[in-house]
Design an enzyme around this catalytic site. Structure first.
Site, PDB file in Angstrom:
ATOM      1  N   THR A 186       1.004  -1.383  -0.084  1.00 37.17           N
ATOM      2  CA  THR A 186      -0.054  -0.032  -0.170  1.00 37.17           C
ATOM      3  C   THR A 186       0.940   1.313   0.040  1.00 37.17           C
ATOM      4  OG1 THR A 186       0.070   0.034   2.392  1.00 37.17           O
ATOM      5  CG2 THR A 186      -1.536  -1.251   1.414  1.00 37.17           C
ATOM      6  N   GLU A 331      -5.922  -3.972   0.293  1.00 36.47           N
ATOM      7  CA  GLU A 331      -6.152  -5.110   1.086  1.00 36.47           C
ATOM      8  C   GLU A 331      -7.248  -6.007   0.846  1.00 36.47           C
ATOM      9  OE1 GLU A 331      -5.544  -2.029   1.737  1.00 36.47           O
ATOM     10  OE2 GLU A 331      -4.206  -1.736   3.711  1.00 36.47           O
ATOM     11  N   LYS A 439     -14.602  17.537  11.829  1.00 30.39           N
ATOM     12  CA  LYS A 439     -15.361  17.418  12.846  1.00 30.39           C
ATOM     13  C   LYS A 439     -15.708  18.775  13.341  1.00 30.39           C
ATOM     14  CE  LYS A 439     -13.895  12.770  13.976  1.00 30.39           C
ATOM     15  NZ  LYS A 439     -12.505  12.193  13.924  1.00 30.39           N
ATOM     16  N   TRP A 444     -20.254  15.815  12.061  1.00 28.57           N
ATOM     17  CA  TRP A 444     -19.101  15.433  11.065  1.00 28.57           C
ATOM     18  C   TRP A 444     -19.550  16.009   9.565  1.00 28.57           C
ATOM     19  CZ3 TRP A 444     -17.359   9.787  11.518  1.00 28.57           C
ATOM     20  CH2 TRP A 444     -16.780   9.399  12.605  1.00 28.57           C
TER      21      TRP A 444
END
Lengths: 542, 542
Positions: A186, A331, A439, A444
């Protein structure tokens, strides 16, 4: 009591054997580093991948030894896919867009024994080979007469000389289907890069699921252009699903600019293309500027990062191309969701269909998902509740290679690092990366939502939203914008553009015009770097 | 070195769990034995299949114990598919069209513990239950108030009472994916019936391969009508592939006549139907007589026996429905080949496409084929050489259940008993059953070719070609013909119809008009019985 069925391991070699036997004349077309177009067939790729296997035997490589590549999408890379994994070695696709120091570190961590590279990447190899202490053999993916004489790389061989010395006869070995087949690191925005270590079984099941009509829908009638690089999670598994189905493959090589991609689509009658939004942005720009149309392209899968709604609309409305929004991760091999419609959506209006298409899509068979709150409690699938997205399935990692930090799983589920909603029909929508969500005053704000509105403005080429510290609200969003060449838009005009499109408190506090937004090795926006770029910036509302 | 991917067994329970979670509102529509239309969802089928699992636990059935069904296609049968196999027992679908003595023999050979049956089959169960010594529990697939009071079957329970007493909560067990999941006895034209014993792994891989675009192409946008019975090789795997993809399922129950099937296709907006030629013959007859059209049907898969060219033409030219010719066997789960076109066929003329469509098709991924001569030497894929067809793959049997005669495999290949050609593109065409091929003067005549010509005659409803002993030529073909109601054709007219359509020596020596051709339990022509019917027949040319 066991069933009484023939016992066969699920092995990657079976893909190219099947393609040779049932689709021997199926075409593989590659734009090469040299600039020319190369044509061959599955039969030839099969024969040459057997030569690769013999050549690896001749180097005395052991089972599971790693063979690295630094290569564009092309037929030789495809031969390595089958020859390396099929013979029991592990194919390690290096990302040439990473920093040479990172590439060096990765080759040592992976303990690569062989490195096969396109000549485009000779400068990288020259720069790092002395430090890549595990690599014993260097192969340049070129004809013998193209081999640079003065590379300074001891024992450098041309690929054609290397496999040309070998027989095309080889009996693919059978072994445990759970054996490692390939690996991919990654990009690693924090800490050292980490590798997913795929198995033959996981790759084969992923190839099956990826080829289904509700996923990428691959058939012998398709001509497939993987614009997504083969060094980026195995080009989303397309080389495997293509061999499984006999689809014609078209490889763009290094020419990823809009004009080259467009010409390849038209010239080779591509029906299906797959890539990240940034590449399509370039191609659409080229097409709009030159007034071009598609004559064969029917579907495009867009993934790698969230696709701006304006791009889906452009493909769909201007060019009649169906956009399949997709989502996955290194993944996850990588396919997790694809946004294909269901039976009962077919009668919906174009606007209602578009609302669904904007989501990342439904889990393909084999992938299970859930969203959880901060305490790990599962949240409802109502399209409203959002939380951390977790996944599980047979092509999702259980551990990282040499996983120094222990298993990433939480009770058997892999935490994706994405924040998402899932609706009652199972359609998942990423609202943000966990680390990018803003935030503000206990609520959010999705940075992606803020970006998508800016991206819909006709003068905006690219937009990135990040949170800035605020004394009262904790964080407040700002939007960094790259204007289209020759286009003009003021801070005030852009802020006014948000009116009525989102809640007032979700409108960014400021607009920052920049020349470019930093992109990572896989074309994703790098917000960490953007924050560094803007470290002296002060929020006007703070 | 093993890969580092999540370990998950391939289990049938995962299909219904996935369908519940991702396609909970997906529809299952069934015409019931009672004649009404029943509607439910994947969510309900999942919940009720968990009740089935609990009910089997309550009967103290062990892992791998056999649960038999005598049932039409419907939602309760579907629940048994998942509840029985998912909980680790073996689903044994009995063919109600077999002789009661055969059914009795089969239940004892299989050691069935439970028998679930539709009330249509109560007469069979009444006739055999005293002799079915291994069966301890009888369940009638009906509501409690429909249970016959005077069945004479001790302990007979209604399905609804049986599962209604159980909880819908159940945790599907995990176990070795190679465990037996289901079994199916071949109709057995010679000797005792023999059973294929499928595994969870073979069933799951078959479901993946069967749903691919080049096979049955199943998606959440499809409405699928399996006319092929669920007691006939698991309805070609359609119930599994449907749950894997969330396709809407439409079950015909016992009403297999042309009118009922047509009404179901129209009423439920079926996009894709699958069945044997005899059923389609009835439906096309009904449609032609009543001047009907399809409004939603796009594709039909025809298998089970060779599809007459006239039927492909009728579907294609008269009704705009794409016919996919398919071929398989009970021993192959059953899918082996499906006749989907390749990229380079798309530009062919309709006539050239039809030549391909007449073949049984290409091997689907996972199935390998070869043809061999009498000495077992492999023959070329040139579309001309024909020989015994052998197959191998992970959903093809290695042995029969309790295989008293040893493994049927020859060097790892299963001999199909078919004679076929394979062309350079991998398209296989059955020329005959090994036992039906007519050996005339040292040359082989395909009985199917002879039949197909007769079937193209407008007055012919059905035709069967068999070989008759001949003193000079060893065997000569004759054709047994059933005329369409009210239609007339003479022996001479039909023989003249062959002129120019085949080589002179392949024209049958005689025509025999019969009222009906004997059909077996799966709708295939039974030539053994036809030969018995014609045992006093004398060849005029002999």
């Amino acid at each position: 009591m066991l069933g009484l069925m023939q016992s066969q391991q699920l092995l990657i070699s079976s893909l190219i054997e099947f393609a040779q036997r049932h689709h021997g004349e199926g075409e593989i077309v590659s734009r090469r580093v040299e600039g020319d177009i190369h044509r061959c067939t599955y039969r030839e790729v099969a024969e040459r991948s057997r030569r690769v296997a013999n050549a690896l035997d001749a180097l005395k490589l052991e089972f599971s030894d790693r063979v690295a590549t630094l290569a564009w999408n092309g037929y030789r890379h495809l031969e390595l896919y089958f020859g390396v994994s099929g013979s029991g070695r592990v194919l390690h696709t290096l990302n040439p867009r990473l920093h040479p120091d990172q590439i060096t570190w990765i080759t040592k961590h992976a303990e690569d024994r062989v490195l096969c590279f396109d000549l485009s990447f000779l400068p990288i190899v020259k720069a790092i080979h002395a430090r890549c202490t595990t690599i014993k053999h260097y192969i340049a993916l070129c004809d013998a007469d193209k081999l640079p004489a003065d590379s300074g790389i001891a024992g450098l061989l041309s690929y054609e000389a290397w496999i040309g010395a070998q027989s095309g006869n080889y009996r693919w070995p059978s072994f445990d289907e759970n054996s490692a087949s390939s690996m991919c690191y990654t990009s690693g925005t924090t800490g050292n890069p980490k590798a997913a270590l795929y198995s033959h079984r996981s790759t084969m099941l992923h190839a099956f699921a990826g080829a289904l009509p509700d996923a990428l829908s691959m058939s012998a009638r398709d001509t497939v252009l993987p614009v997504v690089p083969m060094f980026h999670v195995n080009a989303w598994g397309l080389p495997y699903s293509a061999a499984m189905t006999g689809a014609k493959l078209v490889f763009p090589g290094p020419a990823m600019d809009g004009k080259s991609i467009y010409e390849l689509i038209e010239g080779e009658r591509v029906s299906f293309a797959a890539g990240v939004p940034t590449v399509w942005q370039m191609m659409l720009g080229h097409m709009q500027a030159a007034g071009l149309r598609f004559s064969t392209l029917k579907r495009t899968v867009i993934g790698g990062s969230a696709c701006p709604p304006a791009m889906i609309t452009a493909f769909n409305d201007l060019y009649g191309v169906e956009v399949l929004h997709a989502w996955g991760m290194t993944e996850m091999s990588p396919l997790g969701t694809v946004c294909t419609l269901k039976n009962r959506h077919l009668a919906l209006s174009p606007e209602e269909k578009m609302k669904i298409r904007l989501k990342q899509g439904r889990g393909i068979f084999g992938v299970d998902m859930k969203i959880v709150d901060g305490q790990g409690a599962e949240l409802p699938w109502d399209g409203k509740a959002f939380g951390d997205l977790l996944v599980r399935g047979p092509w999702i990692i259980s551990d990282y290679f040499k996983g120094e930090e222990g298993s990433p799983l939480i009770d058997g589920w892999f935490p994706t690092g994405d924040v998402a909603t899932i609706d009652a029909d199972g359609y998942m929508q990423i609202t943000d990366r966990s680390k990018d969500v803003i935030k503000s005053g206990g609520e959010w704000i999705s940075s992606i939502d803020v970006e998508n509105i800016a991206m819909a403005h006709p003068s905006v080429a690219m937009a990135a939203c990040i949170g800035m510290k605020h004394p009262k609200w904790d964080e407040r969003p700002i939007i960094a914008v790259v204007k289209k060449p020759g286009a003009e838009v003021s801070r005030e005009e852009l802020l006014a553009f948000y009116e009525g499109k989102t809640a007032k408190w979700q409108i960014p506090d400021d607009v920052v015009f920049v020349d470019a937004i930093p992109l990572g090795g896989t074309g994703k926006m790098q917000k960490t770097k953007l924050r560094e770029m803007l470290k002296d910036y002060r929020l006007p509302t703070a």
